[in-house]
Design a protein around this motif. Structure first.
Motif, short mmCIF file in Angstrom:
data_model
loop_
_atom_site.label_atom_id
_atom_site.label_comp_id
_atom_site.label_asym_id
_atom_site.label_seq_id
_atom_site.Cartn_x
_atom_site.Cartn_y
_atom_site.Cartn_z
N ILE A 186 12.82 -40.79 -50.70
CA ILE A 186 12.27 -39.92 -51.13
C ILE A 186 11.89 -39.07 -49.65
N VAL A 187 12.17 -38.06 -49.89
CA VAL A 187 11.67 -36.98 -48.53
C VAL A 187 10.81 -36.02 -48.79
N GLY A 188 10.71 -35.25 -50.41
CA GLY A 188 9.43 -34.41 -50.66
C GLY A 188 9.86 -34.34 -52.28
N GLU A 189 8.69 -33.79 -52.65
CA GLU A 189 8.84 -33.01 -54.16
C GLU A 189 8.14 -32.19 -53.98
N THR A 190 8.51 -31.10 -55.10
CA THR A 190 7.72 -30.48 -55.35
C THR A 190 7.07 -29.79 -56.71
N ASP A 191 5.97 -29.30 -56.99
CA ASP A 191 5.56 -28.85 -58.50
C ASP A 191 6.46 -27.64 -59.84
N VAL A 192 7.06 -28.01 -60.33
CA VAL A 192 8.01 -27.36 -60.81
C VAL A 192 6.53 -26.08 -62.02
N PRO A 193 6.29 -25.31 -62.52
CA PRO A 193 5.68 -24.88 -63.78
C PRO A 193 6.58 -25.22 -65.01
N ALA A 194 5.73 -25.03 -65.76
CA ALA A 194 6.66 -24.80 -67.71
C ALA A 194 7.13 -23.36 -67.45
N LEU A 195 8.67 -23.80 -68.48
CA LEU A 195 9.13 -22.36 -68.08
C LEU A 195 9.89 -22.48 -70.11
N GLN A 196 9.74 -20.99 -70.08
CA GLN A 196 10.17 -20.76 -70.72
C GLN A 196 11.78 -20.43 -71.06
N PRO A 197 12.43 -20.57 -72.31
CA PRO A 197 13.58 -20.32 -72.20
C PRO A 197 14.35 -19.20 -71.12
N GLY A 198 15.28 -19.22 -70.66
CA GLY A 198 15.95 -18.43 -69.72
C GLY A 198 14.73 -18.39 -68.34
N GLY A 199 13.77 -18.76 -68.61
CA GLY A 199 12.96 -18.62 -67.52
C GLY A 199 13.28 -19.29 -65.45
N SER A 200 12.59 -18.58 -64.98
CA SER A 200 13.06 -19.27 -63.68
C SER A 200 12.03 -19.77 -62.42
N VAL A 201 12.37 -20.57 -61.43
CA VAL A 201 11.32 -20.07 -60.96
C VAL A 201 11.19 -20.73 -58.73
N LYS A 202 11.36 -19.93 -58.29
CA LYS A 202 11.37 -20.51 -56.87
C LYS A 202 10.50 -21.69 -56.06
N VAL A 203 11.18 -22.82 -55.87
CA VAL A 203 10.88 -23.59 -55.41
C VAL A 203 11.20 -23.80 -53.84
N ASN A 204 10.19 -24.37 -53.21
CA ASN A 204 10.62 -25.53 -51.41
C ASN A 204 10.22 -26.32 -51.72
N ILE A 205 10.95 -26.77 -50.85
CA ILE A 205 10.50 -28.43 -50.15
C ILE A 205 10.73 -28.20 -48.92
N ASP A 206 9.30 -28.56 -47.74
CA ASP A 206 9.98 -28.87 -46.24
C ASP A 206 9.69 -30.06 -45.79
N ALA A 207 9.73 -30.73 -44.66
CA ALA A 207 9.80 -32.18 -44.53
C ALA A 207 10.04 -31.60 -43.40
N ASP A 208 9.09 -32.06 -42.24
CA ASP A 208 9.04 -32.27 -40.73
C ASP A 208 9.64 -33.32 -40.28
N ALA A 209 10.19 -33.38 -38.94
CA ALA A 209 10.70 -34.62 -37.99
C ALA A 209 10.84 -36.39 -38.39
N ASN A 210 9.03 -35.47 -38.01
CA ASN A 210 8.68 -37.34 -37.99
C ASN A 210 8.52 -37.68 -39.56
N GLN A 211 8.97 -37.06 -40.70
CA GLN A 211 8.83 -37.79 -41.98
C GLN A 211 9.79 -38.99 -42.01
N GLN A 212 9.32 -39.29 -42.75
CA GLN A 212 9.68 -41.46 -43.05
C GLN A 212 11.16 -41.41 -42.98
N SER A 213 11.56 -41.18 -44.74
CA SER A 213 13.06 -40.78 -44.84
C SER A 213 13.76 -40.18 -43.65
N LEU A 214 13.29 -39.10 -42.95
CA LEU A 214 14.44 -38.65 -42.21
C LEU A 214 14.56 -39.31 -40.67
#
Length: 712
Positions: A121-149
């Motif tokens: 696992i490199v990272g995860e982020t929450d996604v809010p509830a979405l209505q039909p057709g709805g969308s949301v932009k999300v980001n996942i950022d992991a630095d170079a010291n992240q365990q999996s990397l």
């Protein structure tokens, strides 16, 4: 090459392989035992394939991973169902220890059909509830010291998976890649693989100015400066060109191959590494059709698209009569068959660029994109694009299977491009190879910028120029070369029909222009001033040159230009032919045996025309004289008079047509209605009147001289 490793190395890597196998088995077991939770009932009725399609789209991601870069991803999550989705999570995971072992292996992962586990696992982020057709932009950022990397201990492409889940139910997955460089790793460095990226520089679509065409016809010619603007790039090309020039300046190893006619249309020509045939004339389609006379009838001569003319136009664009540059024949819609290669060589192109269908599919490893083909006209060097990398660079997914879900966005395709190039280098790390990547004529400057940046950040790749690729060694022998050359011309029935229709329309316009110049436009007499004779000759040449220029643009690689330029040639022909017309006349009433019918011919052109006028009625009793010839002055009118002869009363329609001096009809016909009110001729009338007078006199004489009855 066999590399001897220590027992400790084998033990360490054996344990890692065993761990990977155990992780895969555990993942498969969990998938088999998995049952949806009651809270996820909202998604149970949704078809899995349709629900997952397009749910997760990668907007940007780290394609080249170093020991200091970290991993950064931006994605858009969209509810593609018709039901509300509860709040969920987007998880980014990879397999830090996996190495792709075959082309099928890496392709199956991209298509989402591979069983490779992604336990890291490199990272995860929450996604809010979405209505039909709805969308949301999300980001996942992991630095170079992240365990999996930091756990990655070998360079090369790694499988990455994005999973969108809600209430414990996986709703969608997207498969992509990240490629680790050797920076910071204790791994041997291998020679970089050479790669050449070629960008054709051409107008997105040529257009023409209808007003300028009107001036050319109405004013009897235009200046050379105006004539050069008969075909101009589309409105959006200026903005795109400025963006591309910024990319070219930043990435000097990007090989720019320009259309010389596009360079000439620029106020300040862009610096290029080579030029193509004028307007990217589709010489593969030309050879596929195999009918040179059809192109000649359309107004296209071979001299207009040969290598010498390409150089002439390039020199004209620079204003330097001594400038020299490499000339490449760029592939059109068809294939580089032996016939097409021979024609290219006859036209002066000793190097052609094959953008598709000139690569051995069954090669164990990729090889240098260069082949030398011997033709009857001489040797031709074919620089062939590597299909997978070129398709990805042009925005095409490598497969339609399972949607190739990780390649549904530009970021996903570029990540695959980087991973694929690394895989190719790892197949034969010490082989000398030079791959060609061809971009599209309408490539997005932003995508070209990102592609070049990713390549420059990939230490296993070394950018070279087209000249270096052309000088590279080729590994194909004569038998292999013969097997590579396509036997099929590659044109679809739709493309062939569209081409033939275009040629037919161009030929009709060309014929009308030739007819006007030779059989309608009046030939100057000896009394005509020499300056006028010169002006008329120049106008005729400009009409022919304009048609040829637009016809050439109509037969280039840019399909939007085809209809625009074809319509332009038709417009010129229509203006010329319709500029000489019959003025509508009123109905004619005839009260005698003969009468006159005047017909007026108008000429809107700046020089005199000389034509034949024909009149033909639809009655045997009411007829007109058949032909007359008239010369109509510039911007003026002239009249011809037809004789009407009547044998009886009645009506008739006289159809009046224009003919050129060779007897071919042109322009719109006019119909004049003729009415006759007299049944007899003039002499018969006088005889009948005389006979009537005589009968009257005899009657009167009898009335006064006869004997009356007694009772009368």
């Amino acid at each position: 090459m066999t590399v001897n490793q220590s027992a400790q190395w084998h033990a360490r890597h054996g344990l890692r392989a065993l761990s990977s196998i155990l992780a895969m088995v555990l993942t498969m077991a969990l998938m088999l035992l998995y049952a949806p939770m009651p809270e996820a009932q909202a998604t149970e009725s949704v078809d899995a394939t349709s629900a997952a399609a397009g749910m997760v789209s990668i907007d940007s991601s780290t394609a080249v991973l170093t020991d200091t870069s970290g991993y950064h991803l931006s994605a858009t999550v969209t509810n593609t169902t018709d039901q509300k989705l509860p709040a969920g999570t987007l998880t980014l995971a990879m397999n830090a220890f996996y190495t792709f072992v075959s082309r099928n292996d890496i392709q199956e992962w991209s298509e989402g059909t591979s069983l490779i586990s992604t336990p890291n696992i490199v990272g995860e982020t929450d996604v809010p509830a979405l209505q039909p057709g709805g969308s949301v932009k999300v980001n996942i950022d992991a630095d170079a010291n992240q365990q999996s990397l930091s756990a990655i201990n070998s360079w090369g492409p790694k499988p990455v998976m994005l999973e969108y889940s809600a209430d414990g139910t996986a709703l969608a997955r997207s498969h992509t890649f990240v490629t680790r460089t050797g920076a910071g790793l204790n791994s041997p460095n291998t020679p970089a693989m050479h790669i050449t990226v070629a960008q054709p520089l051409a107008a997105n679509g040529w257009t023409t100015d209808g007003k300028l065409l009107g001036q050319l016809v109405d004013e009897g010619g235009v200046t050379d400066a105006k004539l050069s603007k008969i075909a101009v790039p589309g409105k959006d090309d200026d903005t795109r060109l400025k963006s591309l020039e910024q990319v070219f300046a930043k990435h000097d190893m990007l090989q720019v191959v320009g259309d010389p006619t596009y360079l000439k249309a620029m106020s300040m020509p862009t610096q290029v590494d080579g030029v193509t045939q004028p307007v990217l004339f589709d010489m593969t389609a030309y050879s596929a059709l195999g009918n040179e006379s059809t192109y000649a009838a359309a107004g296209i001569n071979d001299t207009e698209w040969n290598a010498d003319n390409a150089l002439r136009i390039y020199r004209s664009s620079l204003g330097d009569s001594q400038a020299d540059i490499a000339r490449y024949a760029w592939q059109g819609n068809g294939n580089w068959t032996m016939k097409a290669l021979t024609k290219a060589r006859q036209q002066g192109y000793d190097t052609v660029i094959a953008t598709h269908d000139f690569e051995e599919d069954d090669k164990a490893t990729v090889q240098t994109g260069k082949t030398v083909v011997s033709t009857n006209a001489g040797d031709v060097t074919v620089l062939s694009a590597q299909k997978v990398l070129s398709d990805l660079a042009q925005g095409k997914a490598t497969s339609d299977e399972a949607g190739a879900d990780g390649e549904g966005s530009t970021a996903g395709r570029l990540a695959r491009f980087v991973a694929q190039s690394a895989f190719y280098q790892m197949e034969q790390p010490y082989a000398e190879r030079n791959l060609l990547v061809c971009l599209d004529e309408d490539s997005d400057p932003a995508i070209v910028e990102k592609l070049m940046t990713d390549i420059e950040q990939s230490p296993w790749l070394s950018l070279t120029d087209l000249a270096t690729l052309k000088q590279a060694d080729t590994t194909s022998d004569d038998d292999e070369t013969e097997a590579i050359i396509p036997e099929s011309d590659g044109l679809s029935d739709e493309e062939r029909n569209a081409l033939q229709q275009t040629l037919s329309t161009l030929a009709n316009a060309s014929n009308d222009i030739k007819r006007f110049n030779t059989s309608i436009l009046a030939k100057p007499s000896k009394k005509t001033p020499s300056s006028t004779r010169s002006d008329i000759a120049q106008w005729s040449r400009q009409l022919t040159r304009t048609h040829a220029a637009m016809a050439l643009h109509a037969l280039g690689n840019e399909s939007p230009s085809r209809s625009t330029m074809t319509e332009g040639t038709t417009q010129i022909a229509s203006l010329l032919i319709n500029g000489v017309a019959i003025t509508p006349t009123e109905s004619v009433n005839v009260v005698s045996e003969t009468a006159k019918m005047p017909v007026t011919i108008s000429n809107s052109h700046p020089y005199p025309v000389k034509v034949k006028v024909s009149s033909l009625t639809d009655s045997m009793q009411i007829v007109t004289s058949r032909f007359d010839t008239v010369e109509v002055p510039a911007h003026g009118e002239a009249q011809v008079v037809f004789t009407i002869r009547v044998a009886t009363s009645g009506t008739a329609n006289a159809t009046i047509n224009l003919f050129d001096r060779n007897g071919a009809a042109f322009g719109a016909a006019q119909v004049t209605h003729i009415t006759s009110a007299l049944q007899i001729s003039d002499k018969s009338g006088f005889i009948i009147i005389g006979f009537a007078v005589l009968l009257g006199i005899v009657g009167l004489w009898r009335q006064f001289n006869r004997k009356k009855d007694p009772d009368e």
